[in-house]
Each structure stands twice: as C-alpha cells, then as structure tokens.
Design a protein around this motif. Structure first.
Motif, PDB file in Angstrom:
ATOM      1  N   THR A  10       0.815  -1.168   0.164  1.00  0.00           N
ATOM      2  CA  THR A  10      -0.142  -0.015  -0.006  1.00  0.00           C
ATOM      3  C   THR A  10       0.849   1.353  -0.094  1.00  0.00           C
ATOM      4  OG1 THR A  10      -0.183   0.033   2.425  1.00  0.00           O
ATOM      5  CG2 THR A  10      -1.917  -0.979   1.212  1.00  0.00           C
ATOM      6  N   VAL A  11       2.272   1.256  -0.288  1.00  0.00           N
ATOM      7  CA  VAL A  11       2.894   2.196  -0.261  1.00  0.00           C
ATOM      8  C   VAL A  11       2.762   3.096  -1.534  1.00  0.00           C
ATOM      9  CG1 VAL A  11       5.251   3.250   0.181  1.00  0.00           C
ATOM     10  CG2 VAL A  11       4.435   1.158   1.448  1.00  0.00           C
ATOM     11  N   ASP A  12       2.165   4.114  -1.714  1.00  0.00           N
ATOM     12  CA  ASP A  12       2.018   5.025  -2.896  1.00  0.00           C
ATOM     13  C   ASP A  12       2.984   6.275  -2.710  1.00  0.00           C
ATOM     14  OD1 ASP A  12      -1.326   4.416  -2.380  1.00  0.00           O
ATOM     15  OD2 ASP A  12       0.055   3.369  -3.872  1.00  0.00           O
ATOM     16  N   VAL A  13       3.178   6.712  -3.730  1.00  0.00           N
ATOM     17  CA  VAL A  13       3.957   8.072  -3.875  1.00  0.00           C
ATOM     18  C   VAL A  13       3.202   9.069  -3.003  1.00  0.00           C
ATOM     19  CG1 VAL A  13       4.937   9.921  -5.256  1.00  0.00           C
ATOM     20  CG2 VAL A  13       5.137   7.338  -5.985  1.00  0.00           C
ATOM     21  N   VAL A  14       1.926   9.243  -3.245  1.00  0.00           N
ATOM     22  CA  VAL A  14       1.231  10.060  -2.644  1.00  0.00           C
ATOM     23  C   VAL A  14       0.364   9.337  -1.483  1.00  0.00           C
ATOM     24  CG1 VAL A  14      -0.953  11.783  -3.021  1.00  0.00           C
ATOM     25  CG2 VAL A  14       0.980  11.482  -4.834  1.00  0.00           C
ATOM     26  N   TRP A  15       0.481  10.091  -0.237  1.00  0.00           N
ATOM     27  CA  TRP A  15      -0.321   9.303   0.786  1.00  0.00           C
ATOM     28  C   TRP A  15      -1.803   9.598   0.371  1.00  0.00           C
ATOM     29  CZ3 TRP A  15      -2.217  12.328   5.591  1.00  0.00           C
ATOM     30  CH2 TRP A  15      -2.868  11.383   6.413  1.00  0.00           C
ATOM     31  N   SER A  16      -2.751   8.629   0.691  1.00  0.00           N
ATOM     32  CA  SER A  16      -4.325   8.544   0.369  1.00  0.00           C
ATOM     33  C   SER A  16      -4.801   9.328   1.258  1.00  0.00           C
ATOM     34  CB  SER A  16      -4.656   6.991   0.204  1.00  0.00           C
ATOM     35  OG  SER A  16      -4.789   6.514   1.349  1.00  0.00           O
ATOM     36  N   GLY A  17      -4.421  10.212   2.247  1.00  0.00           N
ATOM     37  CA  GLY A  17      -5.094  10.948   3.175  1.00  0.00           C
ATOM     38  C   GLY A  17      -4.738  12.286   2.694  1.00  0.00           C
ATOM     39  N   SER A  18      -3.764  12.697   1.815  1.00  0.00           N
ATOM     40  CA  SER A  18      -3.372  14.165   1.828  1.00  0.00           C
ATOM     41  C   SER A  18      -4.254  14.941   1.152  1.00  0.00           C
ATOM     42  CB  SER A  18      -1.999  13.924   0.681  1.00  0.00           C
ATOM     43  OG  SER A  18      -2.419  13.527  -0.515  1.00  0.00           O
ATOM     44  N   TRP A  19      -5.303  14.800   0.342  1.00  0.00           N
ATOM     45  CA  TRP A  19      -6.283  15.410  -0.196  1.00  0.00           C
ATOM     46  C   TRP A  19      -7.260  16.043   1.301  1.00  0.00           C
ATOM     47  CZ3 TRP A  19     -11.557  16.280  -0.410  1.00  0.00           C
ATOM     48  CH2 TRP A  19     -11.990  17.137  -1.334  1.00  0.00           C
ATOM     49  N   VAL A  20      -7.622  15.074   2.137  1.00  0.00           N
ATOM     50  CA  VAL A  20      -8.295  15.845   3.007  1.00  0.00           C
ATOM     51  C   VAL A  20      -7.381  16.362   4.035  1.00  0.00           C
ATOM     52  CG1 VAL A  20      -9.605  14.817   5.180  1.00  0.00           C
ATOM     53  CG2 VAL A  20     -10.050  13.807   3.152  1.00  0.00           C
ATOM     54  N   ALA A  21      -6.269  15.962   4.260  1.00  0.00           N
ATOM     55  CA  ALA A  21      -5.438  16.711   5.283  1.00  0.00           C
ATOM     56  C   ALA A  21      -5.061  18.210   4.880  1.00  0.00           C
ATOM     57  CB  ALA A  21      -3.952  16.210   5.328  1.00  0.00           C
ATOM     58  N   GLU A  22      -4.778  18.360   3.489  1.00  0.00           N
ATOM     59  CA  GLU A  22      -4.732  19.718   2.904  1.00  0.00           C
ATOM     60  C   GLU A  22      -5.556  20.675   3.201  1.00  0.00           C
ATOM     61  OE1 GLU A  22      -3.524  18.901  -1.063  1.00  0.00           O
ATOM     62  OE2 GLU A  22      -1.460  18.119  -0.437  1.00  0.00           O
ATOM     63  N   ARG A  23      -6.885  20.122   2.789  1.00  0.00           N
ATOM     64  CA  ARG A  23      -8.108  21.107   2.904  1.00  0.00           C
ATOM     65  C   ARG A  23      -8.754  21.191   4.130  1.00  0.00           C
ATOM     66  NH1 ARG A  23      -7.275  18.874  -1.468  1.00  0.00           N
ATOM     67  NH2 ARG A  23      -7.843  19.712  -3.800  1.00  0.00           N
ATOM     68  N   LEU A  24      -8.505  20.185   5.290  1.00  0.00           N
ATOM     69  CA  LEU A  24      -9.228  20.491   6.408  1.00  0.00           C
ATOM     70  C   LEU A  24      -8.017  20.604   7.605  1.00  0.00           C
ATOM     71  CD1 LEU A  24     -12.165  18.107   6.233  1.00  0.00           C
ATOM     72  CD2 LEU A  24     -12.064  20.366   5.790  1.00  0.00           C
ATOM     73  N   PRO A  46     -23.505  13.538  10.797  1.00  0.00           N
ATOM     74  CA  PRO A  46     -23.545  14.591  11.561  1.00  0.00           C
ATOM     75  C   PRO A  46     -22.472  14.441  12.954  1.00  0.00           C
ATOM     76  CG  PRO A  46     -25.349  13.251  11.908  1.00  0.00           C
ATOM     77  CD  PRO A  46     -24.604  12.850  10.873  1.00  0.00           C
ATOM     78  N   LYS A  47     -21.994  13.317  13.180  1.00  0.00           N
ATOM     79  CA  LYS A  47     -21.396  13.096  14.188  1.00  0.00           C
ATOM     80  C   LYS A  47     -19.798  13.238  14.019  1.00  0.00           C
ATOM     81  CE  LYS A  47     -24.920  10.010  15.628  1.00  0.00           C
ATOM     82  NZ  LYS A  47     -25.205   8.574  16.084  1.00  0.00           N
ATOM     83  N   ARG A  48     -19.463  12.768  12.575  1.00  0.00           N
ATOM     84  CA  ARG A  48     -17.909  12.808  12.252  1.00  0.00           C
ATOM     85  C   ARG A  48     -17.591  12.884  10.793  1.00  0.00           C
ATOM     86  NH1 ARG A  48     -14.232   7.696  13.592  1.00  0.00           N
ATOM     87  NH2 ARG A  48     -14.773   7.767  15.964  1.00  0.00           N
ATOM     88  N   ALA A  49     -17.061  13.783  10.305  1.00  0.00           N
ATOM     89  CA  ALA A  49     -17.214  14.061   9.030  1.00  0.00           C
ATOM     90  C   ALA A  49     -16.000  13.119   8.201  1.00  0.00           C
ATOM     91  CB  ALA A  49     -17.029  15.587   8.565  1.00  0.00           C
ATOM     92  N   HIS A  50     -14.888  13.260   9.185  1.00  0.00           N
ATOM     93  CA  HIS A  50     -13.670  12.310   8.421  1.00  0.00           C
ATOM     94  C   HIS A  50     -13.968  10.847   8.634  1.00  0.00           C
ATOM     95  CE1 HIS A  50     -12.177  12.425  12.432  1.00  0.00           C
ATOM     96  NE2 HIS A  50     -11.560  11.310  12.315  1.00  0.00           N
ATOM     97  N   LEU A  51     -13.199  10.150   7.755  1.00  0.00           N
ATOM     98  CA  LEU A  51     -13.259   8.802   8.026  1.00  0.00           C
ATOM     99  C   LEU A  51     -11.808   8.214   7.664  1.00  0.00           C
ATOM    100  CD1 LEU A  51     -15.015   5.967   7.931  1.00  0.00           C
ATOM    101  CD2 LEU A  51     -14.969   6.192   5.515  1.00  0.00           C
ATOM    102  N   LEU A  52     -11.380   7.379   8.841  1.00  0.00           N
ATOM    103  CA  LEU A  52     -10.190   6.873   8.804  1.00  0.00           C
ATOM    104  C   LEU A  52     -10.533   5.482   7.662  1.00  0.00           C
ATOM    105  CD1 LEU A  52      -8.912   6.757  12.348  1.00  0.00           C
ATOM    106  CD2 LEU A  52      -8.248   8.355  10.421  1.00  0.00           C
ATOM    107  N   VAL A  53      -9.642   5.326   6.653  1.00  0.00           N
ATOM    108  CA  VAL A  53      -9.729   4.159   5.649  1.00  0.00           C
ATOM    109  C   VAL A  53      -8.790   3.440   5.620  1.00  0.00           C
ATOM    110  CG1 VAL A  53     -10.567   3.836   3.083  1.00  0.00           C
ATOM    111  CG2 VAL A  53     -11.142   5.772   3.926  1.00  0.00           C
ATOM    112  N   SER A  54      -8.895   2.227   6.137  1.00  0.00           N
ATOM    113  CA  SER A  54      -8.021   1.150   6.356  1.00  0.00           C
ATOM    114  C   SER A  54      -7.426   0.576   5.007  1.00  0.00           C
ATOM    115  CB  SER A  54      -8.410   0.126   7.151  1.00  0.00           C
ATOM    116  OG  SER A  54      -7.359  -1.148   7.328  1.00  0.00           O
ATOM    117  N   ASN A  55      -6.248   0.367   4.720  1.00  0.00           N
ATOM    118  CA  ASN A  55      -5.542  -0.339   3.663  1.00  0.00           C
ATOM    119  C   ASN A  55      -5.634  -1.759   3.725  1.00  0.00           C
ATOM    120  OD1 ASN A  55      -5.278   2.120   1.957  1.00  0.00           O
ATOM    121  ND2 ASN A  55      -3.638   2.586   2.957  1.00  0.00           N
ATOM    122  N   VAL A  56      -5.680  -2.558   4.852  1.00  0.00           N
ATOM    123  CA  VAL A  56      -5.611  -3.690   5.046  1.00  0.00           C
ATOM    124  C   VAL A  56      -6.769  -4.349   5.732  1.00  0.00           C
ATOM    125  CG1 VAL A  56      -3.210  -3.664   5.395  1.00  0.00           C
ATOM    126  CG2 VAL A  56      -4.540  -3.254   7.462  1.00  0.00           C
TER     127      VAL A  56
END
Length: 857
Positions: A10-24, A46-56
């Motif tokens: 799952t090691v990508d050049v771009v971290w799959s959380g960077s889009w959310v991290a940069e905006r929020l 309404p309780k939690r907008a972000h979601l931790l997405v597991s790669n495994v």
C-alpha cells in the motif's frame, strides 16, 4: 504468519489522506507504519465528517486476501501469546458489525481454539436477542447479539466459564463503542479479563485514561493489542468545514454527471459483462459467518472445503469468453466478510502467479468519492439494498471497484440477499457488469439456527414449533459429481442414493404396485439398455425433430419471460422436465444474455412435491419467481398433483407464493396454458431414460431413506457414461436456435394474444378409453408419445393404441412394442398420436419367461 502475509502493498508516492489533510488540516500522528495502514476520506455524517480508511481491512480498499487475513491472524496469535494456550482455549472472540466481522473472525483463527461471534444489524426472525449495545459515532448505531448457543458469551459453548472476552474492531478511536459493549455484557456475564484488539489505536490521552478508570470500576483487567498506534489531530471547526466540503463536492460531481449525460446523447450503452452463477457446494452445517456463532469445528470443516470451492470459481473464470482474467476481485457483502475473504485466500492459491486477486466488500456507509491519488475513496458504485433490511430500503455502496481494471468480479452474498433487487437493472450485479469483463455470483446458504423460535413478545417464553426447520437445508447436487450435466445447467434438489440398491425387476414392481403392496416411487425399474437399432432410431429422430423442438423450446421460454420475467427461476420436475429446463435456460442465455437459475425437484403422484426442496427454493429465491417446468402433459395428472401439493404445502405453514402452473414443451392433453406446442409428436428425450437425462434415475421417495428434512432421492448411473447422449440431445437442439428465431417470435406473439385456457380434452379421452377397454383405472392409461414410451420402458404394457395414419413419430413405439411382444392397435378418434395401456390384471404370469407380455391374465 510470514512477513509477506502481514506487510501490505500500500505504499504510494502520494499518501491517500493528503487530499483531506490539505483541505481540513486533519493530520495522523503516530508510528512510521500509520500512513501505510490508513488513508482519509469524508462522509456525510453529523457526528464525524472524516473517515479513517484502512488499507488492510478489505472493506473500502481492495487488498490481497492473504494480506487482509494475515493482519487479523497475526493479531490473534499475539492475543494467544498474551493469554497463554490454556487461557486462549477459554476465550470468546466478539467482532463488530459491519466493518470488523471479517477481522474478528481472522483474530479467532489466530487464537486457534476460540469460538467466534459478531454483532449484527440484521434481525433474524425467531432468534432471541442475547444482548446489544450502541456505536455512538456510526450512522447505524444498534448492534444485536444473536448467538445460536445462548451460553456462548458466558462459556464459549464449552460448558465452563469463558475467562476472557476478546473484542475486535478495526480502529480504537475513542473507546466509546468498546466501553458500551463491556458495560452491557459485564452486567450479564461478569468476568475478570477483557482483551481489546484493533488494527490501529487512535485514542487521545484523555480516552486512554478513561479506559483505565473504567476497568478499575468494574474490577476487571483490560488489555489492548493493536497493529499500530497514533492520534488524529482535528482542528477547531473541522466537522462543519468537512460537511461544507462534502456538500460542495457532491454538488460539483452532480453537475459534471449531468453534463456528461447530456453529452452522451443518444449513444447506446456498451454491452455489459455476463453474469454467471457459480455453485460452490458450501459445506453442510457450516454457518456463512459469525452472526450466530462459529466454532472451531466449523472452522475445520470450512478449511477442508475451501480448496474445492476455489477450484470451482477458478474453473468458471477459465470458462469465460476471452483471455483468462488476470486481475480478479472477490467482493463480499456488508457483514458477510469472512467467507468471501477465505474464498479469496483460497483463490489466490488456486490461480497462483497467473492472476492477481484482490478482496473488498460492499457497505452501508455513505462516503464521498474523489478521483484523486491523495484521497482514499477514488470511485463508488451506488445500488439499492438487496437483503430486505430492517430499517427499510436505501442505497448501498462499493468503493474503488469502478475504474480499477478488474477483469472479473466474484460477488459473494448469502441467500437472504439473493433477491430481485440484487438482479435488478440498477442492482449490484448490473453495476458491477458495467465495470468488468465477467461477473460471477456465489450465493452461500444463510444459516438458520436450530434454536430459532417463532417470534413473540421479547422476554416471554415461546412454545416450540411443532417441527423445527433444520439448521441448514441441504444444498443442490451438481455435475460432474451428480449427473453428466454441467454444474451451471441444473442444480438437483435431490439426495444422492447412488450406492443404494433400489432396482427391482419390472414384473415384480408392477405386481407390487397394482396390488397396493408398494408405491411406484419406492423402487426403481432396471434401466433399459437400448439396442444398437434403437440407438440409431433415437439419433435419426433427434436429427429429424431438432428444429421442431427448438421452436417449441423458444416459444415456451419467450412466453415465460413475457409473463413471468424478467428473471424467472426455472424449476424442472425431475426427471423428464430437466432436459427441457436446461434448454429453456440455454435459450434465455443465447437470445437474451440471461443467466437463469435452474433446479430440478421431485414430485411423486399420490405423494406430492418435495416440501424440503420448496423450503430451499423459498430460502434462496422469491417463490413468485419460480416457474415449474415439465416435458409434456399426458392426461394432466401431474398438473393436478402439483396444484394440490402447493395448496397443502402452504396450508401446513410452508412459505406462500409459489404458482402451481406448469410450463411444458408440449401440451397434447390441453392441461396447461403455457406451452411450446399442443401437438403430440416424438420428443427424443422420451425415447430413453437416464442416458438422455444426465444419467439420473427417476426420483425415489421411501420412508427409510428420506427423512422429513431430506430431499427426495435419486441415483447417478455413472456406469452408463459410454451410452450417455444427454449432451448430444442438448447441443443438437441448441444448434437450431438461430434458425428458428423468427418462427419463435411469431409463435410467441400469437400465443400471448390467444385464449390458452386448458381444455382438459386429454383427460376426457383417458376416462373414455379406461371404460371402453374395461380397465376402470385412469392411472393405467398413459396418453401421448412420451407416456407411451415410458410404459414400454418401465411398466408391463398390455397394448398400444396408435392413431390411424400416425407416421414417423411412432417408429420407436412400434420397435419397442415389437421387442416386448405388445400388440399395436390402429384406432380413429384419438386426440393423441398414441396411448399406452398398462396391463390391467397383472400378475407375474401375465408375462412369459422372457418378460414379454402375453394375452390374458
């Protein structure tokens, strides 16, 4: 577990959380592996907008099955090492629905001897709730505990106290869900030790302290075993900003979709991939998951069966048109995670290095999709729920499937979810077919606990039903293990009695049947072995009538599709109906690309239909979709038998909704309204017995062999393989489908507009013949070419009535009659081509030493 099995790709050049991290401004802080394990996405919650997405985890992100299972297995091994082997044997593992059901099961595998249960959001009728708890941050909060063994949480099913409860979730974020669970279960079954298992521990310092205080309050030890540790840094106002960002993205995507639709204009959609049902032969008695409990014995049975099931999937993939798929997704279904996962691990082994297998599942959770390398959910498929959920209809989702380049998708669901919604034009299978080259559907039998009781007021005793349903209904038999038909052609709702001696000489059977000493279904006639002359007659008749039969097959199939579509379930009356059902299935597939389910079921004159088989059909399909199929009608006895049997079945409490109408190839008796023709002509499959019916015997119903929860029986005559023409019969007729397509279209239109009400002309003729010839028993009068052939092959014939002027259709009748010494009488005013009369005063003396019929009694 090996390093290969526990280290993800799952090691990508771009971290799959960077889009959310940069905006929020959301950040993950923790050990070096954390960003490999987790990405970030947004959801409308309404309780939690972000979601931790597991790669495994194998939920939202397709991953190698061995990696997913290995991650949980390794955690289970660590728990076993923590507890010690003796305490591990007294542990019970509890997983959380829906996300961690497969992970929890894999942890239980790592503990080796621990039983497993997962919470569920699906109520099961008649199963009493043993507990429940709330998940505060989820969009669907209520968790039910429905173990088959009411003592499972207390003793693990061992009878002794279960010393440790192991709770498994994908992430340990605040600890609220786990605290709610322990609080609820500790009040029911206090214990001294709990172990919490998660892939990642993302609690804040305050949450860690809260768990410590809670453990002291209840006087129990609480251990924590995780793969990785960190925290989520959330800036002020992140919930509101996240919700606004989701709304803006959804509006933008809706606008793009509308423009794309307008630009497409009148361009026709590309052909969708075919959908093929693959029959796994799931091991009897093994639950489809941990909803009601899963024991070490279940685990052992499943492990033994996995290689063969994977081979069946691999064989279907290999049979697909085009090159063999190299990129395959095994797609589970919401809480049904573990069984698809293990099928995936076995498929990895079966396909080896020739293919790349991935695994993920559908979900109830709505998540925003953004096609950006720095975002964890790149694409989503939306489709309606297809398991009649308790909270009503709604959308369901499959993430990162569209655009992933999968050559084939193996969709795995339980039978509760094999519904019309699954197969609808906007259903999951159709959506998958838009994005892959081939879709396989594998349906596992939904486990029904033996302890399930009728529903009533919760907490009050409920009287036991008069007859409990079996924990798991039998599964259909399929070729090549049972019958020479291909496994996709037909599933036999029969039990295999191939090793049981059931045959009796024809004369002995006839005497016993007519004297009332035995029922015809309690034994089998010795299989007729045709002479070379008779085989040549069959071959010639098949070639001469193939187009005529193809026309009738197409006509009856088109009529069924028009009146009972769009996806009827074909259920042949074994065995004469089975070749016709296979041909109807092939017509639907050839002309319309439909993969219709097809089964064969036993019905016995005077005894009714197989009630266990009907219950199986109702558990796997909507009864309203079932279309009963037979080869031809004689006087209509089976037509009446089926109608009476369905009425009796429903009156006894069986599932309602089955339509007792039979669809037949030929209806010379005028007994049904759905048919291919009403002409009485030679259908070559009537010329032979098992050798044109997949080498399967007529069905058997005998009390010492068939219990109340068993299918009726049948035999597979493997030893007759050299004489088998079942495939030749099917292929010869199917080869004429294109040739007769225009004639079928015209005939079907004409029939659909016509008055097709049954005339029962044949029944009146049979009653007249019975009295005219002094027989006084309509059961001994067998009208039509097919029934007359059966008289000559299976019974003791008295004489044959042939319609004057009947030609080639009766050549095999005349040959058989000559071989058995039976007179053929030419008659006028006969609505059939011929009628066979069984000897009305039969004793063994009614035949000579050579078995040929003689005159007199």
């Amino acid at each position: 577990m090996s390093e290969r099995a526990t280290r993800e790709e799952t090691v990508d050049v771009v971290w799959s959380g960077s889009w959310v991290a940069e905006r929020l401004g959301v950040a993950l802080e923790g050990d070096g592996e954390l960003q490999e394990l987790l990405g970030l996405a947004l959801r409308r919650n309404p309780k939690r907008a972000h979601l931790l997405v597991s790669n495994v985890l194998g939920k939202h992100v397709p991953q190698r099955p061995s990696v997913v299972h290995g991650a949980g297995f390794e955690l289970g091994e660590r728990v076993r090492a923590l507890l010690g082997a003796q305490e591990a044997r007294r542990a019970v593992v509890l997983g959380y629905a829906e996300t961690a059901t497969g992970l929890g099961h894999a942890v239980a595998d790592g503990l080796r001897d621990a039983p497993y249960l997962h919470s569920t959001r699906r109520p099961v009728a008649g199963v009493e709730q043993a507990g429940g708890f709330e998940e505060s941050h989820s969009h669907a909060t209520s968790h039910l505990l429905l173990p088959e063994d009411r003592d499972m949480l207390a003793s693990g099913g061992t009878g002794a106290d279960a010393s440790v409860l192991v709770l498994v979730d994908d992430e340990f974020s605040t600890g609220n869900t786990v605290l709610n669970t322990i609080r609820a279960l500790h009040a029911l079954h206090p214990r001294e030790r709990y172990v919490i298992v998660a892939l990642v521990d993302m609690r804040s310092a305050g949450d860690r302290d809260r768990l410590t205080v809670f453990a002291a309050e209840i006087g129990a030890r609480v251990d924590l075993v995780t793969r990785s540790t960190g925290t989520v840094a959330l800036p002020d106002g992140v919930l509101e900003r996240g919700q606004a960002l989701v709304a803006a993205q959804e509006a933008e995507q809706a606008g793009r979709a509308e423009k794309a639709e307008e630009a497409a204009g009148a361009v026709e959609d590309a052909d969708s991939a075919p959908v093929t049902r693959v029959h796994l032969d799931w091991p009897a008695g093994v639950p489809d998951g941990g909803r009601h409990g899963f024991t070490p014995a279940h685990r052992a049975a499943l492990e033994a069966a996995l290689p063969a099931m994977a081979d069946r999937i691999a064989a279907e993939l290999g049979d697909a048109a085009g090159p063999a798929p190299r990129h395959v997704l095994v797609l589970g279904f919401e809480e049904l995670m573990y069984a698809p996962l293990r099928l995936g691990t076995a498929l990895e082994a079966a396909l080896g290095a020739d293919a790349e297998v991935r695994y993920s599942t559908t979900t109830r959770s709505p998540v925003l999709a953004v096609d950006d390398p720095g975002y964890a959910i790149r694409t989503r498929l939306v489709f309606p729920a297809h398991d009649d959920p308790a909270d009503g209809p709604g959308d369901r989702y499959a993430y990162n499937v569209a655009g992933a380049g999968f050559d084939a998708v193996v969709a795995v669901v339980d039978s509760t979810a094999d519904t019309p919604e699954l197969h609808a034009p906007d259903g999951l299978l159709a959506r998958l077919a838009e994005h892959t080259g081939h879709v396989l559907l594998a349906v596992l039998p939904s486990y029904v606990p033996a302890t399930a009781a009728p529903t009533g007021v919760p907490g009050t005793p409920t009287p036991a039903p008069e007859r409990q349903e079996p924990a798991v209904l039998p599964e259909p038999l399929r070729g090549p293990d049972f019958s020479s038909y291909a496994p996709q052609d037909v599933g036999w709702l029969l039990q295999d009695l191939s090793d049981t001696e059931l045959e009796a000489p024809t004369e002995e059977r006839e005497e016993a049947i007519q004297s009332g000493g035995a029922h015809y279904a309690e034994s089998l006639p010795v299989e007729y072995q045709p002479s070379a002359e008779y085989q040549a007659l069959f071959t010639a008749a098949l070639e001469a009538s193939a187009a005529r039969i193809a026309r009738a097959v197409g006509t009856v199939t088109e009529t069924v599709l028009a009146e009972r579509g769009p996806r009827p379930v074909l259920v042949s009356l074994a065995r004469a109906g089975t070749p016709v059902g296979v041909l109807m299935r092939r017509w639907a597939q050839h002309r319309h690309g439909l993969d219709l389910p097809h089964y064969a079921i036993s019905i016995v004159r005077g005894r009714g239909i197989d009630a266990t088989a009907l219950r199986w059909l109702a558990a796997h399909h909507d009864p309203a979709d079932v279309v009963f199929v037979d080869g031809w009608t004689g006087k209509g006895a089976i037509t009446r038998e089926l109608a009476a049997a369905i009425t009796e079945f429903e009156a006894s409490g069986g599932p309602a909704g089955f339509d007792p109408e039979i669809s037949v190839l030929a209806d010379p008796g005028g007994c049904v309204r759905t048919y291919g023709t009403r002409e009485d002509f030679l259908i070559p499959s009537a010329c032979l017995n098992s050798t044109v019916s997949g080498l399967i015997s007529r069905t058997v119903l005998r009390a010492d062999l068939v219990g109340p929860d068993d299918f009726h029986g049948g035999k597979f005559y493997r030893e007759l393989a050299d004489s088998d023409v079942s495939g030749l019969f099917l292929d010869t007729i199917a080869a004429r489908f294109d040739e007769v397509a225009g004639q079928v279209e015209a005939a079907a239109k004409e029939l659909l507009a016509a008055d097709r009400a049954p005339t029962w002309e044949g029944w009146a003729a049979v009653e007249r013949i019975s009295e005219e010839y002094g027989i006084h028993d309509v059961n001994l009068v067998k009208p039509g070419v097919g029934e007359t052939t059966r008289v000559l092959l299976r019974r003791v014939p008295w004489k044959i009535l042939a319609k004057r002027g009947a030609g080639a259709d009766l050549e095999h009748i005349r040959l058989l009659a000559e071989q058995r010494g039976v007179p053929v009488e030419e008659v006028d005013d006969l609505p059939y081509s011929c009628v066979g009369l069984i000897h009305p005063r039969f004793t063994r003396g009614a035949t000579g030493a050579d078995g040929k019929a003689v005159q007199g009694a």
